[in-house]
Design a protein around this motif. Structure first.
Motif, PDB file in Angstrom:
ATOM      1  N   LYS A 219       0.854  -1.190   0.000  1.00 46.15           N
ATOM      2  CA  LYS A 219       0.000   0.000   0.000  1.00 46.15           C
ATOM      3  C   LYS A 219       0.889   1.239   0.000  1.00 46.15           C
ATOM      4  O   LYS A 219       1.967   1.249   0.591  1.00 46.15           O
ATOM      5  CB  LYS A 219      -0.911   0.009   1.223  1.00 46.15           C
ATOM      6  CG  LYS A 219      -1.966  -1.087   1.202  1.00 46.15           C
ATOM      7  CD  LYS A 219      -2.896  -0.987   2.395  1.00 46.15           C
ATOM      8  CE  LYS A 219      -3.955  -2.072   2.341  1.00 46.15           C
ATOM      9  NZ  LYS A 219      -4.882  -2.017   3.503  1.00 46.15           N
ATOM     10  N   CYS A 220       0.405   2.283  -0.663  1.00 41.03           N
ATOM     11  CA  CYS A 220       1.185   3.522  -0.707  1.00 41.03           C
ATOM     12  C   CYS A 220       0.252   4.683  -0.982  1.00 41.03           C
ATOM     13  O   CYS A 220      -0.937   4.497  -1.269  1.00 41.03           O
ATOM     14  CB  CYS A 220       2.262   3.446  -1.787  1.00 41.03           C
ATOM     15  SG  CYS A 220       1.612   3.332  -3.467  1.00 41.03           S
ATOM     16  N   GLU A 221       0.780   5.879  -0.877  1.00 41.62           N
ATOM     17  CA  GLU A 221       0.042   7.091  -1.236  1.00 41.62           C
ATOM     18  C   GLU A 221       0.762   7.784  -2.380  1.00 41.62           C
ATOM     19  O   GLU A 221       1.990   7.737  -2.482  1.00 41.62           O
ATOM     20  CB  GLU A 221      -0.071   8.036  -0.032  1.00 41.62           C
ATOM     21  CG  GLU A 221      -0.966   7.516   1.066  1.00 41.62           C
ATOM     22  CD  GLU A 221      -1.152   8.530   2.187  1.00 41.62           C
ATOM     23  OE1 GLU A 221      -0.485   9.605   2.155  1.00 41.62           O
ATOM     24  OE2 GLU A 221      -1.979   8.275   3.089  1.00 41.62           O
ATOM     25  N   PHE A 222      -0.021   8.412  -3.245  1.00 45.73           N
ATOM     26  CA  PHE A 222       0.564   9.178  -4.336  1.00 45.73           C
ATOM     27  C   PHE A 222       1.160  10.460  -3.777  1.00 45.73           C
ATOM     28  O   PHE A 222       0.665  11.020  -2.797  1.00 45.73           O
ATOM     29  CB  PHE A 222      -0.492   9.514  -5.388  1.00 45.73           C
ATOM     30  CG  PHE A 222      -1.269   8.307  -5.855  1.00 45.73           C
ATOM     31  CD1 PHE A 222      -0.609   7.193  -6.342  1.00 45.73           C
ATOM     32  CD2 PHE A 222      -2.655   8.285  -5.798  1.00 45.73           C
ATOM     33  CE1 PHE A 222      -1.321   6.084  -6.764  1.00 45.73           C
ATOM     34  CE2 PHE A 222      -3.368   7.184  -6.213  1.00 45.73           C
ATOM     35  CZ  PHE A 222      -2.699   6.066  -6.703  1.00 45.73           C
ATOM     36  N   GLU A 223       2.222  10.934  -4.421  1.00 45.85           N
ATOM     37  CA  GLU A 223       2.899  12.150  -3.980  1.00 45.85           C
ATOM     38  C   GLU A 223       3.148  13.072  -5.164  1.00 45.85           C
ATOM     39  O   GLU A 223       3.214  12.621  -6.311  1.00 45.85           O
ATOM     40  CB  GLU A 223       4.237  11.799  -3.314  1.00 45.85           C
ATOM     41  CG  GLU A 223       4.109  10.946  -2.078  1.00 45.85           C
ATOM     42  CD  GLU A 223       5.456  10.590  -1.494  1.00 45.85           C
ATOM     43  OE1 GLU A 223       6.269  11.512  -1.248  1.00 45.85           O
ATOM     44  OE2 GLU A 223       5.718   9.389  -1.299  1.00 45.85           O
ATOM     45  N   LYS A 224       3.269  14.349  -4.864  1.00 46.46           N
ATOM     46  CA  LYS A 224       3.566  15.305  -5.924  1.00 46.46           C
ATOM     47  C   LYS A 224       4.914  14.986  -6.561  1.00 46.46           C
ATOM     48  O   LYS A 224       5.800  14.413  -5.913  1.00 46.46           O
ATOM     49  CB  LYS A 224       3.527  16.741  -5.407  1.00 46.46           C
ATOM     50  CG  LYS A 224       4.582  17.069  -4.367  1.00 46.46           C
ATOM     51  CD  LYS A 224       4.396  18.510  -3.863  1.00 46.46           C
ATOM     52  CE  LYS A 224       5.432  18.838  -2.799  1.00 46.46           C
ATOM     53  NZ  LYS A 224       5.267  20.197  -2.276  1.00 46.46           N
ATOM     54  N   TYR A 225       5.028  15.348  -7.800  1.00 47.96           N
ATOM     55  CA  TYR A 225       6.208  15.113  -8.649  1.00 47.96           C
ATOM     56  C   TYR A 225       6.384  13.640  -9.035  1.00 47.96           C
ATOM     57  O   TYR A 225       7.458  13.239  -9.469  1.00 47.96           O
ATOM     58  CB  TYR A 225       7.489  15.651  -8.000  1.00 47.96           C
ATOM     59  CG  TYR A 225       7.441  17.134  -7.737  1.00 47.96           C
ATOM     60  CD1 TYR A 225       7.150  18.037  -8.770  1.00 47.96           C
ATOM     61  CD2 TYR A 225       7.668  17.638  -6.461  1.00 47.96           C
ATOM     62  CE1 TYR A 225       7.099  19.404  -8.529  1.00 47.96           C
ATOM     63  CE2 TYR A 225       7.623  19.002  -6.209  1.00 47.96           C
ATOM     64  CZ  TYR A 225       7.328  19.881  -7.249  1.00 47.96           C
ATOM     65  OH  TYR A 225       7.270  21.224  -7.005  1.00 47.96           O
ATOM     66  N   GLU A 226       5.320  12.858  -8.894  1.00 51.47           N
ATOM     67  CA  GLU A 226       5.347  11.484  -9.382  1.00 51.47           C
ATOM     68  C   GLU A 226       4.615  11.385 -10.720  1.00 51.47           C
ATOM     69  O   GLU A 226       3.752  12.204 -11.032  1.00 51.47           O
ATOM     70  CB  GLU A 226       4.701  10.526  -8.376  1.00 51.47           C
ATOM     71  CG  GLU A 226       5.506  10.358  -7.107  1.00 51.47           C
ATOM     72  CD  GLU A 226       4.868   9.408  -6.108  1.00 51.47           C
ATOM     73  OE1 GLU A 226       5.592   8.909  -5.233  1.00 51.47           O
ATOM     74  OE2 GLU A 226       3.637   9.183  -6.185  1.00 51.47           O
ATOM     75  N   VAL A 227       4.965  10.352 -11.499  1.00 57.72           N
ATOM     76  CA  VAL A 227       4.337  10.106 -12.798  1.00 57.72           C
ATOM     77  C   VAL A 227       3.820   8.670 -12.808  1.00 57.72           C
ATOM     78  O   VAL A 227       4.509   7.753 -12.353  1.00 57.72           O
ATOM     79  CB  VAL A 227       5.346  10.296 -13.956  1.00 57.72           C
ATOM     80  CG1 VAL A 227       4.675  10.062 -15.307  1.00 57.72           C
ATOM     81  CG2 VAL A 227       5.968  11.690 -13.902  1.00 57.72           C
ATOM     82  N   ILE A 328       1.754  14.202 -11.657  1.00 57.08           N
ATOM     83  CA  ILE A 328       1.174  14.813 -10.460  1.00 57.08           C
ATOM     84  C   ILE A 328       2.049  15.999 -10.056  1.00 57.08           C
ATOM     85  O   ILE A 328       3.155  15.828  -9.541  1.00 57.08           O
ATOM     86  CB  ILE A 328       1.064  13.808  -9.299  1.00 57.08           C
ATOM     87  CG1 ILE A 328       0.263  12.572  -9.729  1.00 57.08           C
ATOM     88  CG2 ILE A 328       0.412  14.469  -8.083  1.00 57.08           C
ATOM     89  CD1 ILE A 328       0.189  11.481  -8.664  1.00 57.08           C
ATOM     90  N   LEU A 329       1.548  17.189 -10.295  1.00 55.72           N
ATOM     91  CA  LEU A 329       2.274  18.423  -9.982  1.00 55.72           C
ATOM     92  C   LEU A 329       1.637  19.091  -8.768  1.00 55.72           C
ATOM     93  O   LEU A 329       0.497  18.780  -8.400  1.00 55.72           O
ATOM     94  CB  LEU A 329       2.264  19.336 -11.201  1.00 55.72           C
ATOM     95  CG  LEU A 329       3.073  18.782 -12.395  1.00 55.72           C
ATOM     96  CD1 LEU A 329       2.705  19.502 -13.679  1.00 55.72           C
ATOM     97  CD2 LEU A 329       4.564  18.894 -12.120  1.00 55.72           C
ATOM     98  N   PRO A 330       2.327  20.026  -8.124  1.00 56.45           N
ATOM     99  CA  PRO A 330       1.797  20.632  -6.894  1.00 56.45           C
ATOM    100  C   PRO A 330       0.434  21.284  -7.060  1.00 56.45           C
ATOM    101  O   PRO A 330      -0.385  21.274  -6.142  1.00 56.45           O
ATOM    102  CB  PRO A 330       2.866  21.673  -6.530  1.00 56.45           C
ATOM    103  CG  PRO A 330       4.114  21.156  -7.140  1.00 56.45           C
ATOM    104  CD  PRO A 330       3.698  20.494  -8.416  1.00 56.45           C
ATOM    105  N   ASN A 331       0.167  21.852  -8.239  1.00 51.80           N
ATOM    106  CA  ASN A 331      -1.103  22.543  -8.441  1.00 51.80           C
ATOM    107  C   ASN A 331      -2.084  21.746  -9.298  1.00 51.80           C
ATOM    108  O   ASN A 331      -3.057  22.294  -9.812  1.00 51.80           O
ATOM    109  CB  ASN A 331      -0.856  23.918  -9.080  1.00 51.80           C
ATOM    110  CG  ASN A 331      -0.046  23.823 -10.357  1.00 51.80           C
ATOM    111  OD1 ASN A 331       0.641  22.832 -10.575  1.00 51.80           O
ATOM    112  ND2 ASN A 331      -0.118  24.843 -11.187  1.00 51.80           N
ATOM    113  N   GLY A 332      -1.852  20.432  -9.453  1.00 58.08           N
ATOM    114  CA  GLY A 332      -2.795  19.599 -10.187  1.00 58.08           C
ATOM    115  C   GLY A 332      -2.107  18.621 -11.126  1.00 58.08           C
ATOM    116  O   GLY A 332      -0.891  18.436 -11.087  1.00 58.08           O
TER     117      GLY A 332
END
Length: 450
Positions: A219-227, A328-332
């Motif tokens: 299990k994991c969570e998505f994070e900003k700056y991931e593709v 996934i960028l900081p603003n969307g």
């Protein structure tokens, strides 16, 4: 400690926190979108699947070759060979030159799956169509059920790909939407995080896991700056894939080491390392395919390369697939791959009834490219114009996400004059940016029609 030394600089240097990397993803996405659109148009009755796969690969190679010409040492080209998997074939059908072919028939459900990369930054996409389906000659029955189930599940998944969301939130939502159409996701299929030169990153999203798979899958969570390559595969059957007698044609180099004994194997492996590196490849793209088939056997035996097995559902079942590459960028989000889907080509007796799922599908995607370009507005206007006709009531839930994630299906901005090189260079990035914006426009229309 050695592992940390290897990984840390890559994380800092090669993520989408760097806008240069974002642009490379967008450029790769534009290449994929153009090839995908071309293949969708070419899926006609009697067309050879083998010829279409070759066409897709050739187009991606040609288009990639036009990019970043001022950087001759940059790696670029095919990130995943073109596959056309029909009806109960789940994935990876991409026959090499001497393998049996298949000619498309009316009513076939065709899954087109392909990918390209620029400097190792990978963009992949998949799209399903029913051969011959049109607004005035709709795809119906179980074919319509499974295509719509996969499409809406993919749209819901996109809306859940955001910083802080659990990967199992996507798993559960895809399962629920498939069930609304009396379908099931393919068991154990994974959507992977993408990194530079790595198509199968550490973080994954699993579909329809067994009890054993749930225990093993992290299990994991998505994070900003991931593709992510958000991949949804749905079946009219039990969702169980198995191998038949179709020959494997797609392989990928691993990190294993072994001293090969046969000359043919050593020659084959040397070419794989030089030409493809860690990217998947098809045996048909070797000049001497017969020698490649000889060489690959020893390499597979000693795990120097791994095969992408051609999987099938039961004979009378149908599988549909949609895949998008998402930043996934900081603003969307920025959705760099995908072609428009016309929901008015399908008629199903089922629809999304669950209120929470409806709200999710009606919600706007939160996009990184908030300021809409002229290209995006024009594309959105065109999408709205084509979807003003009322869709069949059974397919109303979020029908106009149809325009989703590619503003310009051929990956280019329509206003760019052919004879102006500077404007040509801006096409890919304009298309990539516009893609996300059109998703938002379509989402607003969905809210009104659901």
């Amino acid at each position: 400690m050695v592992n940390n030394d290897k990984q840390q600089p890559q994380e800092e240097e090669n993520t989408i926190a760097d806008n240069t990397v974002v642009q490379k993803y967008k450029t790769a996405g534009a290449i994929v979108n153009k090839a995908l659109h071309s293949l969708m148009q070419a899926c006609k009755i009697g067309t050879s699947v083998k010829a279409l796969c070759q066409k897709g690969d050739q187009q991606m190679e040609t288009e990639a070759g036009k990019k970043y010409k001022n950087e001759p040492d940059m790696k670029k080209g095919i990130a995943f060979p073109t596959c056309l998997s029909v009806n109960n074939c789940i994935c990876h059908f991409s026959p090499s030159k001497n393998d049996p072919d298949y000619q498309l028939k009316a009513g076939d459900v065709v899954k087109i799956d392909l990918g390209a990369h620029i400097d190792g930054f990978i963009a992949v996409a998949a799209h399903s169509i029913v051969v011959g389906a049109k607004p005035d000659k709709k795809g119906t029955g179980r074919a319509a059920d499974v295509v719509l189930a996969a499409y809406y599940a993919s749209q819901a998944a996109l809306r859940l790909l955001k910083d802080g969301t659990s990967n199992y939130a996507v798993t559960e939502t895809v399962q629920k939407i498939a069930a609304e159409f009396k379908c099931k996701p393919i068991e154990g299929m994974l959507s992977h995080q993408l990194k530079q030169f790595k198509i199968d990153g550490e973080k994954t999203i699993i579909q329809n896991p067994t009890i054993a798979q749930k225990k093993e899958h992290e299990k994991c969570e998505f994070e900003k700056y991931e593709v992510y390559a958000m991949d949804v595969l749905v079946s009219t059957g039990e969702g169980l894939g198995k191998e038949l007698d179709t020959k494997v044609s797609i392989y990928k180099k691993t990190e294993e080491n072994y001293l090969l004994k046969l000359k043919a194997s050593r020659s084959f492996y040397a070419e794989v390392k030089k030409k493809y590196g860690p990217m998947p490849f098809n045996l048909r793209n070797f000049e001497e395919e017969a020698k490649a088939k000889m060489g690959v056997h020893e390499c597979v035996t000693h795990k120097l390369v791994e095969p992408f097995q051609v999987l099938y559902e039961k004979h009378n079942e149908i599988v549909a697939q949609f895949k998008n590459t998402v930043l996934i960028l900081p603003n969307g989000l920025t959705v760099v791959t995908g072609c428009p889907f016309d929901v008015t080509c399908y008629e199903s007796e089922h629809s999304v009834q669950d209120e929470d799922l409806k709200k999710l599908l009606e919600s706007d995607l939160v996009l990184a490219d908030a300021k809409k370009s002229a290209v995006a507005k024009a594309a959105a206007a065109a999408a709205n114009a084509t979807t003003t006709t009322t869709a069949t009531t059974t397919t109303k839930a979020t029908s106009d996400a149809a325009a989703a994630p590619a503003a310009s299906a051929d990956g280019s901005a329509p206003a760019a004059p052919k004879d102006k090189k500077k404007k040509k260079k801006k096409k890919a990035s304009a298309a990539g940016e516009a893609g996300s914006e059109v998703v938002a426009e379509a989402g607003k229309e969905n809210a009104a029609k659901a």
